[in-house]
Design a protein around this motif. Sequence first.
Motif, PDB file in Angstrom:
ATOM      1  N   THR A 193     -11.108  15.501   1.259  1.00 44.92           N
ATOM      2  CA  THR A 193     -10.006  14.604   0.902  1.00 44.92           C
ATOM      3  C   THR A 193      -8.744  15.329   0.471  1.00 44.92           C
ATOM      4  O   THR A 193      -7.724  14.674   0.302  1.00 44.92           O
ATOM      5  CB  THR A 193     -10.427  13.703  -0.284  1.00 44.92           C
ATOM      6  N   ILE A 194      -8.748  16.633   0.340  1.00 47.64           N
ATOM      7  CA  ILE A 194      -7.784  17.372  -0.487  1.00 47.64           C
ATOM      8  C   ILE A 194      -7.386  16.546  -1.692  1.00 47.64           C
ATOM      9  O   ILE A 194      -6.249  16.672  -2.176  1.00 47.64           O
ATOM     10  CB  ILE A 194      -6.454  17.793   0.197  1.00 47.64           C
TER      11      ILE A 194
ATOM     12  N   GLY B 175       6.440  12.699  -2.926  1.00 51.69           N
ATOM     13  CA  GLY B 175       5.354  12.213  -2.075  1.00 51.69           C
ATOM     14  C   GLY B 175       5.185  10.706  -2.153  1.00 51.69           C
ATOM     15  O   GLY B 175       4.937  10.034  -1.142  1.00 51.69           O
TER      16      GLY B 175
ATOM     17  N   HIS C  16      -0.835  11.463   6.255  1.00 54.75           N
ATOM     18  CA  HIS C  16      -1.866  12.406   5.796  1.00 54.75           C
ATOM     19  C   HIS C  16      -1.594  12.912   4.405  1.00 54.75           C
ATOM     20  O   HIS C  16      -1.846  14.064   4.108  1.00 54.75           O
ATOM     21  CB  HIS C  16      -1.938  13.642   6.688  1.00 54.75           C
TER      22      HIS C  16
ATOM     23  N   GLY D 160      -1.898  13.783   0.736  1.00 55.15           N
ATOM     24  CA  GLY D 160      -3.019  14.265  -0.074  1.00 55.15           C
ATOM     25  C   GLY D 160      -4.295  13.534   0.151  1.00 55.15           C
ATOM     26  O   GLY D 160      -5.214  14.080   0.654  1.00 55.15           O
TER      27      GLY D 160
ATOM     28  N   ARG E  50       0.699  16.780  14.039  1.00 56.17           N
ATOM     29  CA  ARG E  50      -0.075  16.206  12.931  1.00 56.17           C
ATOM     30  C   ARG E  50      -0.459  17.288  11.926  1.00 56.17           C
ATOM     31  O   ARG E  50      -0.405  17.094  10.712  1.00 56.17           O
ATOM     32  CB  ARG E  50      -1.359  15.559  13.464  1.00 56.17           C
ATOM     33  N   MET E  51      -0.855  18.420  12.461  1.00 60.02           N
ATOM     34  CA  MET E  51      -1.294  19.512  11.568  1.00 60.02           C
ATOM     35  C   MET E  51      -0.111  20.032  10.755  1.00 60.02           C
ATOM     36  O   MET E  51      -0.248  20.354   9.567  1.00 60.02           O
ATOM     37  CB  MET E  51      -1.922  20.626  12.422  1.00 60.02           C
TER      38      MET E  51
ATOM     39  N   ARG F 241       2.372  18.276   9.827  1.00 61.93           N
ATOM     40  CA  ARG F 241       2.654  17.269   8.802  1.00 61.93           C
ATOM     41  C   ARG F 241       1.696  17.427   7.617  1.00 61.93           C
ATOM     42  O   ARG F 241       2.092  17.336   6.460  1.00 61.93           O
ATOM     43  CB  ARG F 241       2.526  15.877   9.445  1.00 61.93           C
ATOM     44  N   LEU F 242       0.451  17.677   7.946  1.00 62.18           N
ATOM     45  CA  LEU F 242      -0.518  17.912   6.871  1.00 62.18           C
ATOM     46  C   LEU F 242      -0.114  19.146   6.057  1.00 62.18           C
ATOM     47  O   LEU F 242      -0.125  19.140   4.824  1.00 62.18           O
ATOM     48  CB  LEU F 242      -1.913  18.098   7.484  1.00 62.18           C
TER      49      LEU F 242
ATOM     50  N   GLU G   1       2.871  20.346   5.697  1.00 68.28           N
ATOM     51  CA  GLU G   1       4.056  20.018   4.886  1.00 68.28           C
ATOM     52  C   GLU G   1       3.625  19.290   3.613  1.00 68.28           C
ATOM     53  O   GLU G   1       4.151  19.564   2.535  1.00 68.28           O
ATOM     54  CB  GLU G   1       5.031  19.145   5.693  1.00 68.28           C
TER      55      GLU G   1
ATOM     56  N   ALA H 157      -9.709  20.492   8.154  1.00 70.27           N
ATOM     57  CA  ALA H 157      -8.293  20.186   8.410  1.00 70.27           C
ATOM     58  C   ALA H 157      -8.158  19.131   9.500  1.00 70.27           C
ATOM     59  O   ALA H 157      -7.352  18.197   9.396  1.00 70.27           O
ATOM     60  CB  ALA H 157      -7.551  21.467   8.792  1.00 70.27           C
TER      61      ALA H 157
ATOM     62  N   LEU I 264      -8.813  15.651   8.260  1.00 65.34           N
ATOM     63  CA  LEU I 264      -7.720  15.122   7.450  1.00 65.34           C
ATOM     64  C   LEU I 264      -6.493  14.795   8.292  1.00 65.34           C
ATOM     65  O   LEU I 264      -5.751  13.851   7.992  1.00 65.34           O
ATOM     66  CB  LEU I 264      -7.345  16.127   6.361  1.00 65.34           C
ATOM     67  N   ALA I 265      -6.247  15.579   9.326  1.00 64.84           N
ATOM     68  CA  ALA I 265      -5.061  15.356  10.160  1.00 64.84           C
ATOM     69  C   ALA I 265      -5.336  14.336  11.258  1.00 64.84           C
ATOM     70  O   ALA I 265      -4.435  13.982  12.017  1.00 64.84           O
ATOM     71  CB  ALA I 265      -4.610  16.682  10.772  1.00 64.84           C
TER      72      ALA I 265
ATOM     73  N   THR J 280      -7.243  14.867  13.836  1.00 57.84           N
ATOM     74  CA  THR J 280      -7.160  15.570  15.113  1.00 57.84           C
ATOM     75  C   THR J 280      -8.515  16.127  15.530  1.00 57.84           C
ATOM     76  O   THR J 280      -8.592  17.165  16.180  1.00 57.84           O
ATOM     77  CB  THR J 280      -6.143  16.733  15.018  1.00 57.84           C
TER      78      THR J 280
ATOM     79  N   VAL K 249       9.824  15.494   3.803  1.00 58.71           N
ATOM     80  CA  VAL K 249       9.550  14.665   2.648  1.00 58.71           C
ATOM     81  C   VAL K 249      10.850  14.406   1.872  1.00 58.71           C
ATOM     82  O   VAL K 249      11.070  13.321   1.324  1.00 58.71           O
ATOM     83  CB  VAL K 249       8.446  15.362   1.808  1.00 58.71           C
TER      84      VAL K 249
ATOM     85  N   ARG L 272      12.667  10.729   0.986  1.00 59.13           N
ATOM     86  CA  ARG L 272      13.059  10.291  -0.341  1.00 59.13           C
ATOM     87  C   ARG L 272      14.553   9.970  -0.408  1.00 59.13           C
ATOM     88  O   ARG L 272      14.957   9.008  -1.061  1.00 59.13           O
ATOM     89  CB  ARG L 272      12.746  11.341  -1.397  1.00 59.13           C
TER      90      ARG L 272
ATOM     91  N   GLU M   3      11.958  19.301  -9.515  1.00 59.82           N
ATOM     92  CA  GLU M   3      11.014  18.796  -8.519  1.00 59.82           C
ATOM     93  C   GLU M   3      11.578  18.998  -7.107  1.00 59.82           C
ATOM     94  O   GLU M   3      10.866  19.405  -6.197  1.00 59.82           O
ATOM     95  CB  GLU M   3      10.716  17.305  -8.753  1.00 59.82           C
TER      96      GLU M   3
END
Lengths: 485, 485, 485, 485
Positions: free
Chosen positions: A100-101, A240, A256, A258, A433-434, A436-437, A439, B477, B480-481, B483, D239, D243, D439
């Motif tokens: 889940t991170i 976030g 994605h 956390g 996607r990866m 983005r994860l 980031e 990973a 979570l992504a 993929t 991100v 924001r 932040e």
Amino acid sequence: MAVKTGKEYLERLKATKPVVYQYGQKVEDITTNATCVPGIGQVSLAYGLAQDPDPSVCDLFCTKSDLLPGEKVSRYNYPMQTADDCAKRVAQTRHFAQRTIGCSVRCMGLDMFHSLWHFTWEIDQKYGTPYHGRFKEYIKWVQKEDLAVSGAIMDPKGDRMQPFPSQQKNPNAFLRVVEERKDGIVVRGAKLHQSGALYVDEHLVMPCTATKEGDEAYAVSFAVPRGAKGMKYVMASTVGEARRLFDRERGITWDHIGPYHPVATMIFEDVLIPWERVFQYRELEYSAPIVNLMVDYHRMVSACCKSGNFDVCAGVAANLADAIGVSKAPHIKAKILDIIRMAESGYAGIIGAIYQGHQRPSGLWAPNTLLIAATWYNIKMCVSQVLAHLTDIAGGLIVTQPSELDYKHPDLHEQLEYYLQGHPDVPTEKRLRMLRLAENLISGPLQALVMHAAGPPEVNLGAIKRDADINKLKQFANALAGTND
Amino acid sequence: MAVKTGKEYLERLKATKPVVYQYGQKVEDITTNATCVPGIGQVSLAYGLAQDPDPSVCDLFCTKSDLLPGEKVSRYNYPMQTADDCAKRVAQTRHFAQRTIGCSVRCMGLDMFHSLWHFTWEIDQKYGTPYHGRFKEYIKWVQKEDLAVSGAIMDPKGDRMQPFPSQQKNPNAFLRVVEERKDGIVVRGAKLHQSGALYVDEHLVMPCTATKEGDEAYAVSFAVPRGAKGMKYVMASTVGEARRLFDRERGITWDHIGPYHPVATMIFEDVLIPWERVFQYRELEYSAPIVNLMVDYHRMVSACCKSGNFDVCAGVAANLADAIGVSKAPHIKAKILDIIRMAESGYAGIIGAIYQGHQRPSGLWAPNTLLIAATWYNIKMCVSQVLAHLTDIAGGLIVTQPSELDYKHPDLHEQLEYYLQGHPDVPTEKRLRMLRLAENLISGPLQALVMHAAGPPEVNLGAIKRDADINKLKQFANALAGTND
Amino acid sequence: MAVKTGKEYLERLKATKPVVYQYGQKVEDITTNATCVPGIGQVSLAYGLAQDPDPSVCDLFCTKSDLLPGEKVSRYNYPMQTADDCAKRVAQTRHFAQRTIGCSVRCMGLDMFHSLWHFTWEIDQKYGTPYHGRFKEYIKWVQKEDLAVSGAIMDPKGDRMQPFPSQQKNPNAFLRVVEERKDGIVVRGAKLHQSGALYVDEHLVMPCTATKEGDEAYAVSFAVPRGAKGMKYVMASTVGEARRLFDRERGITWDHIGPYHPVATMIFEDVLIPWERVFQYRELEYSAPIVNLMVDYHRMVSACCKSGNFDVCAGVAANLADAIGVSKAPHIKAKILDIIRMAESGYAGIIGAIYQGHQRPSGLWAPNTLLIAATWYNIKMCVSQVLAHLTDIAGGLIVTQPSELDYKHPDLHEQLEYYLQGHPDVPTEKRLRMLRLAENLISGPLQALVMHAAGPPEVNLGAIKRDADINKLKQFANALAGTND
Amino acid sequence: MAVKTGKEYLERLKATKPVVYQYGQKVEDITTNATCVPGIGQVSLAYGLAQDPDPSVCDLFCTKSDLLPGEKVSRYNYPMQTADDCAKRVAQTRHFAQRTIGCSVRCMGLDMFHSLWHFTWEIDQKYGTPYHGRFKEYIKWVQKEDLAVSGAIMDPKGDRMQPFPSQQKNPNAFLRVVEERKDGIVVRGAKLHQSGALYVDEHLVMPCTATKEGDEAYAVSFAVPRGAKGMKYVMASTVGEARRLFDRERGITWDHIGPYHPVATMIFEDVLIPWERVFQYRELEYSAPIVNLMVDYHRMVSACCKSGNFDVCAGVAANLADAIGVSKAPHIKAKILDIIRMAESGYAGIIGAIYQGHQRPSGLWAPNTLLIAATWYNIKMCVSQVLAHLTDIAGGLIVTQPSELDYKHPDLHEQLEYYLQGHPDVPTEKRLRMLRLAENLISGPLQALVMHAAGPPEVNLGAIKRDADINKLKQFANALAGTND
């Protein structure tokens, strides 16, 4: 059965309506709030894993309990009595972080169980108070109902150079008892940094500093149900959070995030705590020990959670290296191995601390706190390096990639498909996607979490100082130098 | 009794006369050689500790053995079968390092016992060879006589880019069999870095690299007594050796040198090894596994030895801080705690690796090698920091103090006494002795030992790579992504 | 001509007979003492380079001087008035370190010239004292005779928590005036860490700490010829000294030691200093500024000297990599480049500080001390990394190689020749000599020198604190946060 | 006058309508787009500073130019011919970063001016091409009109293991000429990481890799106006972007975001480039030198920009320490000084590199590229440490504070006012604003920017390797070891 399902948990959540604010507005139903939904999902997942058909998973999430003979209880509600209990507990933590991170929200509560278990016993020994039995009953009920319990420690603290609550100019810098009544005590104050507190069943509350004469009102530990009368929650608004809400409104699905839990500032406006939920009150000399012991357990658990996070970072980095064809470049390999080294050595150290522990008179297993503090300090110092490696391997696109919506837009899709392709064997979408994860990992709160969980680095050094026997080390040197006194 | 005394050990030493050179001269009797005397003293001390009246010490130095029912054997000769065996073994190592900043010389041999125990069993399974029984007999004899056994691995290796022995231009780059006879094999070559080999009873010898077709002569493991016919030893000549001899000639007594052991280059000029001492020969595919498994055990043990060394460094630093009154300065405290952190987190990691291990079919306990490699890498990276802290705290006098002889000279004593005094509560002599010890730690081989023990850092990274499951990390990973492939 | 030869320098040396002790014995003639010979050779070399036929070298070692119109003077005696003067000065330092890994011994003296030049001028402005003219005459004489002048600062200091000399229990913790006479002052005390002081012509002496009321006797700066009546020198006895003497006795020639200079503890037993050599006395508020300004210049020069040392370390590492054929291995290349990075970035920072400087009213060039302190701190933190890289690349043989005498011994030569060979293209002897050089660099005082030159790291942080304008930095933040007060 | 105002710049912007996408939608007017507005404001500010009444500021932002005698031109459009030009240029960069933690967008363009100035001259020398005069005319026009010019280098690059464009499977991995016409060339491809490209006047485009036979179509450098026919821009979606938009919609004003510029992926769909804007085409051997020289200048400038960013980080940290009363805690002071050290030593190194430079035949000043690469590498390695210190000092509230809207909400204001107060002397709002700024610094792209600006760390190591003279270093070692060949 004492192990409940995610569905049962959700039903309990829906049954209460705490007062919650976010971005200047009241949140009517947190179970549908976009910020809370992913976090609630994580807590539910943790409930589900206790019933996972794979015994190697299930075994990490539930266990037998002396308090409820014949029943399985959630490991999140189980005070650890052996080294093996602890080893399973930290394996559970790492496993959950790898999936889940994120976090199950229930760790702080469990760490407090240990501290209060031990010190209610000690206080009773000294003062003949009825805390321990009371607390045991509480735990038994929590186990039976499989409640999710958060832990609330951190007071605002005001001017950090005034260590004792009563010395603060601002009386609100620490939570305190403002009235004693027949049916209980009335408390006022705030607790900060309450991750996921919005969607647990109960909060355990304890002091966050030492107390001395004059601080009686501040020396208090208790339990309180979420959303009790007089409580308000104000959600944090990190970068976030903003993105999660923003993305949701636009139909972006690759966030994605956390998903780290929304953190609340929890305000107690004269909340009544019945006596049967009070576990310390006015025993001044126990405030520091209670919080310190809790932190010792929290370091142990947090450290292994971070190994799980670092595992994910290594996996993301490895995928991103594949995506541009550089997996075999020596400097890339070295950086990925370096992340793995940091994950594994941290985990190893905690396991070592567990097995160098001993059993306390109150029955709990006490891991070696010096070894824990030493290991946890390393991990705190590692996180910036993990994120730097990930940033390095991810490449500039980590902060320059177009949004999912552009990628899917008919005017742009074909071109972005081939311009954002890296190695031809890896689908462009997988790469995006990866990224983005990645980031989210880098821009998210991971560094702050690691740095401040269980206290900032300096506090951790303080624990090393507390536990190290410098005189013994000096004697080794004296023996060798021929300077024994 | 299978546990012998230091005196018995010394008698065995005196009974043989190996061919030894030092500074261009033959050494007639190593038991009186100034370079060897302190090292021999350390080995003797280790014998003595096995009979220490304090059970907490004695228990670290001897144990029961299946091979010799009813007898205690030295832990230095005992293959470990449980996690607790391993934990005691590393505690022994740290204890010995704390008392001596030195080494018992017997660790490499014991690490080899493990590797050969395991692989003689495996080779026999595959080829029907008689190695395992032969090796067991050997160990039994070693236990019975309580012999000190060193381990010899490192060949000269010549051009490092030619990994296989037969590819080297120089046929002597690796030790090899030059003749097979009825009564045994004849070997030629050299083994480098032989710490303390001059005063053990036996050497175990194994390959230090992978072998493939064409390398048959190089795939050989065996035991040989110290000083066998055809062997020569050439002592190293480090800066520490020179000082030790120099000081001894002048009557200087504060040398407090390590005392690290004199290291020998060990030359085999056609030495006959009887078949009953050959434990591998021509089984090409086992050369790399044999050395790698040995190194896995050696990392475990070395790491904890270094914790003991760092303990001493912290103690020296703390004494030196006292000596000039700066123990309470925040930056000094922080540096001492930092050394302690490095000592303790390294130790914790190894203990963790032990308890995350498993039992091998051959009966030995196998600690988790990934956790060991990750932890050991940390320690390798720490040593320069430990020495930098110690240098910082010690101050410039570490490289500028007058000699003990000047300090004691009537023309100078009174003045040096008050000019070299730091804090008035600490005797000047104590400060000077402690500075000398610090100088020896810093200028000595500690950094090189840590960096190169069990292979340089890059080799250690290779072990992490071998053991890490990067695909599993990628899958976390991917999950979570979104993929997953 | 004002630039003298090495021969003239040596003749001056021979003309005086200071009282010197080493290893408990009086040294009759330092010009033939094995410890001093290499250092005297370095000072002579520096004299020679001022007359080097290559103008790019000669130009670094001598220059024109206003004080001696029409004559060239040694750059070691020339107060710098422009940025280009400073740039040449640091280039000189690096050049000399590259050729010798050593030192010319004259830098501290020159750094003091700057400090006393400036403050004698300031003190005279304030008090109408005659110091500046007196000091200028002194410098003129030094330039004219091309004398080698060392600088003596560091008092024993006793208990470091007592910052003012008069607060120490031990009155000898700082050098002081014990008598005022018509013909001068009489001083008593010691100065530590006097590198090469044994073979210069003159010493400049100044306080090493702040002084306040009550410390009048300690606020004194002066010049004194080497070996003046009442002075004693006690040579240090590092591990390197011992080897140098030991090797010399046995005819070992590969010692390639630094050669770092023998360091003396310099004792003043009631030494008379004539008034014309006194440059500060009883002006309490100037003691700290005098030493601080000296240190600012010393940081500038030391830093670039270290770049030269790191250059040599990189070169040794590169040669050793060649010697075993690993020059192209990515991790080896990365480590060598890392040493180069540290050498070059340090040098770059100092040059930058020079060109961000300004001219003082007293005519001297003042480099930017904040930039110097920031850069110098980096270098202090780098040295342990440089040595760790060198240790890593050198391999274990750095602490296990046989001596030169064994290598040359007929019984051993042939075997050692092929067993100690690495890559076949590199002669074994070259490898062994280079390893010996590496050993000397690693086991020598380099780390201590870098750590403590111009004060330990914490003192350097103090200089950053003194010079940084934190309020300005806060204002940048306030402007951005919209929180201008 | 050749220096224009922000207003004139804005008018030019409004006169063109590039095709821009963001979050799946076309952006009609970037001058009112919430993402672009702050960045446009920064570019305007930079125009304004060229006319600042304070000469110490104005002097950094404009200068005289040979190309336009008698006129002041913007320093952003001025090729540097002396060391002092460079020193002012980097001071400008640091100044701008201190005021904005942002960027003027014009640096990459100016760095390219230098590279193309030099290589158009060299190519013409070799091939008799007309590039240099053409480029000079272009620069003259840019100076005259005071245009903002961005630089476009980074191609998608596809599979990184295929270094030459024509070897890629994907022909679109690098931008290329797809047609030659009488009136110019037609180009197709994409350039990534285009910070602020949306609101400049012109783009300069060059190759980002070496080219060899077969790559002719890829060896091309040219200028093109923003929004030329066939160009599309797709904004990044970090991100921070999310924001910024989110906050704007809700009326949040404390976002204090960088404000980093929106980065575009810039797509060329068969864009016609007239010959007079082509500055290289088919001169294969110049592609690598052109990009490398550009990067050398970019390192110089980026490094000093980062010093400005670190200055702000130190200021934020110092304010946050004040806000909770810990400014005098030793570990806090040490961390703030550490940030300052990193800012100043980086700046010092670049200044040093400038003054160790030389003039090129083409008239430009060439700073010392080895010193630049060494210094820039340090800065890249520092950024994670700067952010870690800031995270440590900021405390957990950095990721848990409620939003501005909650703070201002009548239900919550009074309570949040006293619960979020730290030291009583610092207004709660100041603390919260500063936390928000912190932040943004930590979660923003700072780390990625530093890591990847002018290439990732490994590319920078490559520059050190290119420029270092390892043979010379080996010779120093050989001279000392007596192993001269």
